[in-house]
Design an enzyme around this catalytic site. Structure first.
Site, PDB file in Angstrom:
ATOM      1  N   HIS A 134       0.558  -1.112  -0.151  1.00  0.00           N
ATOM      2  CA  HIS A 134       0.011  -0.072  -0.212  1.00  0.00           C
ATOM      3  C   HIS A 134       0.959   1.417  -0.037  1.00  0.00           C
ATOM      4  O   HIS A 134       0.629   2.256  -0.844  1.00  0.00           O
ATOM      5  CB  HIS A 134      -0.755   0.064   1.212  1.00  0.00           C
ATOM      6  CG  HIS A 134      -1.822   1.128   1.426  1.00  0.00           C
ATOM      7  ND1 HIS A 134      -3.234   0.989   0.733  1.00  0.00           N
ATOM      8  CD2 HIS A 134      -1.510   2.420   1.647  1.00  0.00           C
ATOM      9  CE1 HIS A 134      -3.680   2.340   1.245  1.00  0.00           C
ATOM     10  NE2 HIS A 134      -2.694   3.332   1.487  1.00  0.00           N
ATOM     11  N   GLU A 135       1.864   1.401   1.041  1.00  0.00           N
ATOM     12  CA  GLU A 135       2.656   2.579   0.857  1.00  0.00           C
ATOM     13  C   GLU A 135       3.489   2.516  -0.192  1.00  0.00           C
ATOM     14  O   GLU A 135       3.657   3.758  -0.652  1.00  0.00           O
ATOM     15  CB  GLU A 135       3.454   2.330   2.191  1.00  0.00           C
ATOM     16  CG  GLU A 135       2.598   2.538   3.515  1.00  0.00           C
ATOM     17  CD  GLU A 135       1.828   3.699   3.739  1.00  0.00           C
ATOM     18  OE1 GLU A 135       1.911   4.815   3.073  1.00  0.00           O
ATOM     19  OE2 GLU A 135       0.410   3.535   4.408  1.00  0.00           O
ATOM     20  N   HIS A 176       2.001   4.605  -2.818  1.00  0.00           N
ATOM     21  CA  HIS A 176       2.182   6.144  -2.451  1.00  0.00           C
ATOM     22  C   HIS A 176       3.178   6.470  -3.019  1.00  0.00           C
ATOM     23  O   HIS A 176       3.559   7.750  -3.638  1.00  0.00           O
ATOM     24  CB  HIS A 176       1.724   6.427  -1.116  1.00  0.00           C
ATOM     25  CG  HIS A 176       0.456   6.252  -0.786  1.00  0.00           C
ATOM     26  ND1 HIS A 176      -0.807   6.989  -1.063  1.00  0.00           N
ATOM     27  CD2 HIS A 176      -0.458   5.523   0.342  1.00  0.00           C
ATOM     28  CE1 HIS A 176      -1.897   6.850  -0.613  1.00  0.00           C
ATOM     29  NE2 HIS A 176      -1.667   5.856   0.325  1.00  0.00           N
ATOM     30  N   GLU A 202      -4.790   7.731  -3.172  1.00  0.00           N
ATOM     31  CA  GLU A 202      -5.341   6.389  -2.707  1.00  0.00           C
ATOM     32  C   GLU A 202      -5.438   5.396  -3.790  1.00  0.00           C
ATOM     33  O   GLU A 202      -5.232   4.172  -3.542  1.00  0.00           O
ATOM     34  CB  GLU A 202      -6.596   6.549  -1.786  1.00  0.00           C
ATOM     35  CG  GLU A 202      -6.460   7.014  -0.471  1.00  0.00           C
ATOM     36  CD  GLU A 202      -5.536   6.127   0.489  1.00  0.00           C
ATOM     37  OE1 GLU A 202      -5.639   4.882   0.442  1.00  0.00           O
ATOM     38  OE2 GLU A 202      -4.578   6.467   1.118  1.00  0.00           O
TER      39      GLU A 202
END
Ligand code: ZN
Length: 501
Positions: free
Chosen positions: A264-265, A268, A294
């Site tokens: 997830h990170e 980003h 997101e």
């Protein structure tokens, strides 16, 4: 004109440096700083932020922007210099509308309520935060009122994070989504629950760490321009284009925790690392909105990282890393485990299908609070009622209810939650378009290769930073405006194969 533009760039560059320095202090605060440093560190960060704010609101910036007005009009909309002046003007105008005295009151209040919340949540004590939350609501309304002319009072608050979005666009979008999701979830939860016990064994930290890093390196996360550390809550931070860092947390008894938060990170971070080099140091050099950010974390975490194709390549490697734990667990069992759908009370641990209902509940509550239809004191009860209606279960305490998310207890009421669902919607729309243009992306995923997808995203989204608005960027990338159809198609196809829908 050239001299004025250079002067503007120089001043904006200094503001950028001050904010980046504050970000380094914040990163250190949440990773390695001994707790004894807390008070001084909070003050140091506040000082840097204040200096940055003073520089941004200085009349010199206003004068330069005025002087550059006619020059800007001669430039094409797409030109970098036009974008730079446009975004500088937007940031300047936003900053000068809010009096410094309000900013100080607001930041003191958010520090206070956050402190109280950190104790009230474990103690299940909503009454302790209630008066402070009432003040947050009041301050949120006051902040919106510095931007008169809105259709709905939440609109200015949303605009800070997702420029151009507003209640009148989000309401139909979210209620349409809810109309699809509620029956889909009811059908799924009437069926046997997936067995995810394979994820809850002992997985030594060092091996989890190495596996996660290998995955995101293959995604394209550049470790020469980034690193991963541990923190209580995972996050991504950017000091410069050459230094985009992520954090994760590891649970040795739950394999999914670090694995998916790392992906997830990294999503980003790929976005921030992908901004064009010549935008460095300007206000254009970061991702454009909470929703688009997101969309990238969720694309890499969910559409890639929870897909069968991805695990065709990576599961044998994961089994090699954990032969005792996973050696005899078939791929299909593992795949079902990482895509288990169940009713749940906690947003952050919700699966792909139920996640958006958690967001929609919060968004509706924010609208009701800001409109004055709902009193803060009635929040816990309304929260429980909505969970019962939408998810078929209600929390027995406020800790797992209205006290669970940090957002209302460290910032505004309104403006943040919509970004998560916008991200989910956009992730599917972008991925569908990318695969339509380059069908080989699907085969590449099965081979642990992501270059074609990563390059497409860089070209269409990442490189531009925030030069274009979110909706301009979507139309340029996809050739159509935001739509929930691809996301519904994605969920129906993936979960229709896992469950009978
Ligand atoms: Zn995120």
């Amino acid at each position: 004109m050239e001299a004025k533009l250079q002067e503007l760039k120089r001043l904006l560059g200094e503001i950028n440096d001050l904010n980046a320095a504050a970000a380094v202090l914040h990163w250190d605060q949440t990773t390695y700083m001994p707790t004894g440093g807390a008070a001084a560190r909070a003050r140091q960060i506040a000082t840097l932020r204040r200096l940055a704010h003073e520089k941004l609101t200085h009349p010199a910036i206003g004068k330069l922007l005025d002087a550059l007005h006619s020059y800007e009009e001669c430039l094409s909309y797409d030109a970098d210099e036009a974008g730079l002046i446009r975004i500088a003007r937007r940031d300047y105008e936003r900053a000068v509308r809010v009096p410094a005295s309000f900013m100080e009151k607001f930041s003191n209040h958010t520090a206070t309520i956050y402190e109280i919340w950190t104790k009230a949540r474990p103690a299940n004590d909503f009454a302790a935060v209630q008066p402070y939350l009432e003040k947050t609501l009041d301050l949120s309304r006051q902040l919106a009122d510095f931007f008169p002319g809105y259709e709905h009072i939440i609109d200015p608050l949303i605009d800070f994070a997702d420029e151009g979005m507003k209640a009148s666009l989000l309401r139909p979008l979210l209620s349409e989504l809810r109309r699809h999701l509620v029956p889909m979830i009811q059908t799924i939860i009437a069926q046997p629950v997936a067995d995810d016990s394979c994820l809850q064994q002992q997985f030594p930290e060092a091996k989890q760490w190495a596996f996660g890093l290998e995955v995101i390196r293959r995604f394209g996360y550049d470790l020469e321009r980034g690193r991963q550390d541990k923190s209580h809550h995972p996050f991504t931070t950017k000091f410069s284009l050459g230094d985009v860092r992520i954090t994760t947390r590891v649970k040795e008894d739950d394999l999914s925790e670090a694995l998916f938060s790392t992906m997830h990170e990294a999503g980003h971070a790929l976005y921030e690392q992908g901004v064009r080099g010549d935008l460095e140091g300007t206000p254009l050099a970061h991702g454009v909105s909470s929703g688009l950010h997101e969309s990238q974390s969720r694309l890499w975490e969910n559409l890639i990282g929870r897909s069968r194709r991805f695990w065709l390549y990576f599961y044998p490697r994961l089994q090699e890393a954990f032969p005792h734990q996973l050696g005899s667990v078939p791929l299909d069992t593992f795949y079902r485990a990482v895509n288990k759908v169940k009713r749940s009370l906690i947003r952050t641990s919700a699966d792909e299908v139920t996640y958006n209902l958690h967001v929609i509940i919060r968004f509706d509550i924010e609208l009701a609070l800001l409109e004055g239809r709902l009193m803060v004191r009635d929040l816990p009860e309304v929260w429980r009622e909505r969970y019962q209606t939408d998810l078929g279960m209600m929390p027995s305490n406020d800790r797992d209810g209205v006290l669970q998310d940090v957002h209302w207890y460290s910032g505004l009421i309104g403006g943040e939650f919509q970004g998560y669902t916008l991200g989910n919607i956009m992730s599917a729309q972008l991925f569908e378009t990318a695969v339509g243009a380059h069908p080989e992306i699907l085969q590449e995923i099965e081979q642990g290769e992501f270059g074609t997808l990563h390059n497409w995203l860089k070209e269409k989204i990442y490189q531009h930073g925030c030069k274009f608005t979110p909706s301009e960027l979507i139309v340029r990338a996809i050739g159509a405006p935001l739509s929930i159809e691809p996301y519904i198609r994605y969920l129906k196809s993936k979960y229709g194969e896992l469950y009978r829908l």
